[in-house]
Design an enzyme around this catalytic site. Structure first.
Site, PDB file in Angstrom:
ATOM      1  N   GLU A 150       1.231  -1.826   0.429  1.00  0.00           N
ATOM      2  CA  GLU A 150       0.195  -0.003   0.053  1.00  0.00           C
ATOM      3  C   GLU A 150       1.034   1.186   0.290  1.00  0.00           C
ATOM      4  OE1 GLU A 150      -3.360  -0.008  -0.299  1.00  0.00           O
ATOM      5  OE2 GLU A 150      -3.863  -1.925  -0.163  1.00  0.00           O
ATOM      6  N   CYS A 168      -1.796   9.235   2.089  1.00  0.00           N
ATOM      7  CA  CYS A 168      -1.749   8.384   0.946  1.00  0.00           C
ATOM      8  C   CYS A 168      -2.579   8.629  -0.001  1.00  0.00           C
ATOM      9  CB  CYS A 168      -1.619   7.152   1.240  1.00  0.00           C
ATOM     10  SG  CYS A 168      -3.086   6.414   1.950  1.00  0.00           S
TER      11      CYS A 168
END
Lengths: 504, 480
Positions: free
Chosen positions: B210, B248
């Site tokens: 991720e 993110c």
């Protein structure tokens, strides 16, 4: 730096003039190939249904027009029985490609999903999109099937593909290069032939997915190379796939199915072939007799002369296999076969009874026509033996006992499990084909192939209305209460919080 | 034997005992996790405030709430997820049964990050537990208060012989990566992602990465002022509202048509003022920069003279409090670091273009982002964005809420990572889908077996095409 580069290029040129490619030249070729394909991919051509469909249809045509030629190349590379080449490679591939043609539209449809109260009002879907430019590295044992089967998935999902067939099966490799060149859109689908140098150069490039079928040693190299570019990998490896044989079964059928999966599929040189058998001490003699009987029925009295058995692919593998048998403690355990002929690279179907568990043959994937039988006291004991090793690509059980079946399915971990048959799960498009741990990662076949080469893009649609001020600063205690109520999913407390009625 | 070896040996033993496979065990662990959250809510608020200056509302929305939601969702759906799925079997194999049975992978490693130190540690943990794995959770040393809280508290609630927590820096991470895992789940930067995958390759361990990337927001020229207001609020919320841009899936930069830029800038300024007041430095609704290293990294981005010239709002900073003012930049050079690297902080570049459609080329000229946000009512543009760009996710007319949608897979593509989680996808990420085919001994299909002849070949050909009529004719000797 630049100077060194120039020198390298010059050196490459000189070598080229002398008629031999060197490392630098191979690298330059690989990088310019990928650059070219990336440019074509960027035009978006592969994303259309029409392009994917036309390529899949061309592939079907190619298989139809050149069936005989393809089978002959496979026979040349492996002395495979023509039947095996036609049935297990060409027909299977055609089946796989026809399925993709039939289902492509359905696979490409975005999947609608439900949204929750936290994102209300909204709608959401999962859109499959191509990954980009992918690399397929295929092995020699099913040189046609295992080259093009992943390519079908890659094309269906809308990717550009470079295929690197194994140099160990040269006739098939060069035929693949020729046919793909003739039939497919070469701005987006290519074959690169070659050995270690070419593969290494290809692995240096940036791919959007790498699909490798082969062994764990090279699998590690592929994955480490992929890590440099954060490329996801599909690794189809092997392992020691066990067959557990219970008593009280239809022994004739069981033995025939074991033989078909072991010797009837490229003479044991198959990643899902039965590697060894586990059975009880009491049952072992019966099983050995039945195997001998059916082997003779299938392959005659002198199997080295049988046209229905593949040879060993090359002298390296021939030497590897005969070495497994040469080990002192092992050769004494041979109860059937054990004959070999170096000049024709043939090894006869060989059965071993209770070869030592610490011998090489019981620790390496055999990948050849040798079948050790390991005996246990109780058939259940075999589960622990299987689980004490690395996870195999397949695990087989022959039994009529329902409880044993359930226990086997639940406790034995493997890529795939088959009860009362061998290898057959490969031909079921509704089941994912792939390994776990040492036997690999990722899966393909049928829709799973499409998924393996797709990215599942999450898409959420919202309107401008329905904005909850609770999301935004300045943050207050009231907002905290409301948020807790919302996430708690309690409409009532959410309403209370909105009205400032909450107690805490 | 070192601590890691000892822990791993214990975890393997537990996993092999089969204990983690039972529904009861999985549910008990998740319930215990929910207990922990409800008992320790205040302590978590405090830890998040210490590490990142997060306000409790933000902490609840992005961390505590996320964990509660995921754990409950898993508790409610676990049995459904665990049930085997039927696989279609051709009639030819009748009688047979085919199914796909999910099974736990084994002992897995979760490496979490510092920006959402609670949710990015516990959310993957929920997935790993739901799927029946034994887990090592390695926490980020950059959020020390949260790290030490979790390391101290998790063992009080969870099964210690199946779930272990490690604290520490790169050295501990490296040591853990030397060992064999059945899965590694990593949240963080692509630089470390490469190291994780390289280490995983040695043991053929599958990984979920991720990562991040520069997530763009495309802002079409919206004619309705209230739409425009909602859009800007959502952009501000996704830039400064979630950990001050250290997220993110935060908005990295905005793409807008040139004639629309002044409206946008005015509205952004107004919204920032509304959210954070006249003096954002004293606002309690603002998270701070995690540490000095990142503070300096962000300040350096602004130091390039051409970049500094492009600041149209904010730009001030306070090193002592690790505070950087919400900052807007108009058209910083595209080759400046601020436009080539993921910003991961409270700086928002606006890039103007002539036509909004050009945003697609700009996005495609960079590596694939984790998310693309697009504010538009133009259906053609929506379709174009979907079909011509690639990203982990796409959200129309909002930001960040894809993270809360359990029905959607959350994960990147290309440089933003691979693999996904959330909801059922978390379960799948930590499961192996075992193919199971069950057959009976009867009936036998003779042509499967050698010795081969042309009849058998004909039979197999028809079988692959599932041409049952043809098969029948062949068997009756009527087909040539």
């Amino acid at each position: 730096m630049l100077f060194v580069r120039v020198l390298n290029i010059v050196a490459a040129r000189i070598m080229a003039i002398e008629g031999e490619k060197n490392v630098y030249e191979v690298e330059i070729e690989a990088s310019s190939l990928v650059k070219e394909i990336r440019e074509s991919y960027a035009t978006g051509k592969t994303r259309s249904y029409e392009w994917r469909m036309s390529q899949l249809q061309r592939l079907v045509q190619m298989l139809e027009h050149h069936e005989q030629e393809i089978a002959e190349a496979i026979v040349a590379d492996l002395s495979k029985p023509m039947f095996e080449a036609l049935a297990y490679e060409v027909a299977m591939l055609k089946n796989s490609c026809s399925l993709a043609v039939k289902k492509l539209k359905q696979w490409m449809v975005p999947e609608k999903v439900k949204t929750s109260i936290t994102t209300f009002p909204s709608s959401a879907e999962i859109v499959p999109e191509p990954l980009g430019v992918v690399l397929v590295i295929s092995p020699w044992n099913y040189p046609f099937l295992l080259s093009l089967d992943p390519v079908i998935g890659a094309i269906a999902a809308g990717n550009a593909v470079v295929l690197k067939p194994s140099e160990v099966s040269p006739a098939t490799s060069s035929l693949l290069a020729k046919l793909v060149g003739e039939y497919m859109d070469n701005s987006l689908i290519r074959v690169v032939e070659g050995g270690v140098a070419e593969t290494t150069a290809l692995l240096e490039q940036k791919w959007d997915k790498i699909c490798y079928t082969g062994n764990g040693r090279v699998g590690r190299i592929v994955m480490a190379a992929a890590a440099k570019h954060l490329t996801p990998v599909l690794l189809e490896l092997g392992g020691k796939s066990p067959v557990v044989v219970d008593s009280g079964i239809n022994l004739q059928v069981a033995t025939r199915r074991i033989i078909a999966g072991k010797w009837g599929c490229n003479n044991g040189q198959t990643c899902v072939a039965p590697d060894y058998i586990l059975t009880t001490k009491d049952f072992a003699p019966k099983l050995v007799d039945a195997l001998k009987h059916e082997l003779e029925h299938f392959f005659g009295e002198n199997p080295l002369d049988s046209k229905d058995l593949s040879r060993i692919v090359n002298s390296n593998h021939f030497a590897r296999l005969t070495k497994l048998l040469d080990e002192d403690r092992v050769s004494g355990t041979i109860v059937h076969g054990g004959k070999s002929e170096k000049s024709t690279l043939k090894i006869s179907p060989t059965i071993l009874l209770d070869a030592p568990r610490d011998s090489l043959i019981m620790n390496e994937e055999i990948f050849g026509p040798l079948l050790p039988i390991l005996t246990v006291e109780k058939v259940e004991d075999s589960f622990d033996i299987i689980n004490s090793g690395t996870k195999p690509l397949a695990a087989y059980l022959f039994t009529s006992n329902k409880k044993l079946k359930e226990q086997f399915v639940m406790t034995v971990s493997a890529g795939g499990v088959v009860i009362n048959d061998t290898v057959l799960h490969l031909s079921v498009a509704g089941l994912p084909f792939g390994g776990v741990q040492e036997s690999g990662m990722g899966a393909y076949h049928g829709k799973f192939s499409f998924d393996a080469f797709s990215h599942k893009k999450a898409v959420l649609y919202r309107s401008f209305a329905g904005d909850a001020p609770v999301r935004y600063p300045p943050y207050t205690k009231g907002k905290l209460r409301l948020m807790k109520a919302l996430i708690g999913g309690s409409i009532l407390s959410a309403i209370f919080a909105l009205f400032g009625l909450s107690k805490d | 034997m070192g601590e890691v070896e000892k822990s791993l040996a214990e975890l393997r033993k537990t996993f092999n005992s089969g204990r983690t496979r039972s529904v009861a065990w999985r549910k008990n662990q998740l319930r215990a996790l929910l207990d922990l959250i409800s008992h320790k809510e205040e302590v978590i608020f405090e830890a998040l405030h210490q590490d990142l200056g997060k306000h409790p509302v933000e902490a609840y929305r992005d961390e505590i709430g996320v964990v509660i939601k995921s754990a409950r969702f898993a508790l409610n759906n676990m049995e459904k997820w665990m049930a085997p799925k039927k696989g279609h079997i051709p009639l030819l194999f009748f009688p047979a049964k085919g199914e796909v049975l999910p099974e736990p992978l084994g002992v897995v490693l979760v490496l979490s990050s510092w920006n959402f130190p609670i949710s990015l540690a516990l959310d993957p943990l929920i997935g790993a537990i739901s799927a029946g794995n034994a887990v090592v959770l390695k926490l980020s040393e950059n959020a020390p208060a949260c790290s030490s809280f979790l390391a101290k508290t998790l063992p009080l609630y969870l099964d210690n012989s199946a779930i272990k927590v490690f604290e520490g820096g790169a050295d501990v991470g490296n040591e853990l990566l030397q060992h064999k895992w059945d899965k590694i789940f990593f949240t963080g930067s692509s630089r470390v992602g490469r190291l994780v995958m390289t280490a995983a390759a040695k043991h053929l361990t599958p990984v979920t990465l991720e990562l991040g990337g520069k997530c763009p927001a495309i802002l079409d020229s919206l004619s309705n002022p209230s739409d425009m207001k909602a859009a800007v609020k959502r952009i501000v919320g996704a830039k400064w509202g979630a950990c001050s841009g250290q997220a993110c899936i935060g908005v990295d930069y905005v793409l807008v048509e040139d004639n629309f830029k002044s409206t946008l800038i005015e509205l952004l300024k107004k919204t920032i003022k509304k959210f954070y007041g006249e003096n954002p430095k004293s606002s309690k609704s603002n998270a701070r920069i995690i540490n000095k290293h990142h503070f300096e990294r962000l300040r350096n981005l602004l130091e390039d003279p051409l970049v500094a010239d492009s600041i149209v709002h904010g730009g001030s900073s306070d090193e002592e409090n690790l505070f950087i003012e919400p900052t807007i930049l108009l058209n910083p050079p595209l080759e400046a670091e601020i436009m080539t690297e993921e910003i991961f902080g409270p700086l928002l570049p606006i890039i103007t273009i002539d036509k909004i459609q050009e945003s697609i080329d700009i996005i495609n000229s960079r590596s694939k982002p984790l998310a693309i946000y697009a504010f538009t009512k133009d259906e053609t543009l929506k379709r174009k964005i979907l079909a011509e760009t690639s990203s982990g996710s796409v959200v129309f007319n909002d930001t960040m809420i894809q993270f809360l949608c359990d029905a959607l897979p959350f994960g990147g593509v290309g440089q933003s990572g691979f693999g996904s989680y959330h909801g059922k996808y978390s379960f799948d990420t930590f499961s192996h889908e075992k193919a199971v085919l069950q057959r009976s001994f009867f009936p036998e299909i003779e042509p499967r077996y050698p010795p081969w002849n042309s009849f058998k070949l004909k039979f197999i050909r028809l079988a692959y095409n599932f041409d049952y009529l043809g098969l029948l004719l062949l068997l009756m000797g009527l087909k040539r």
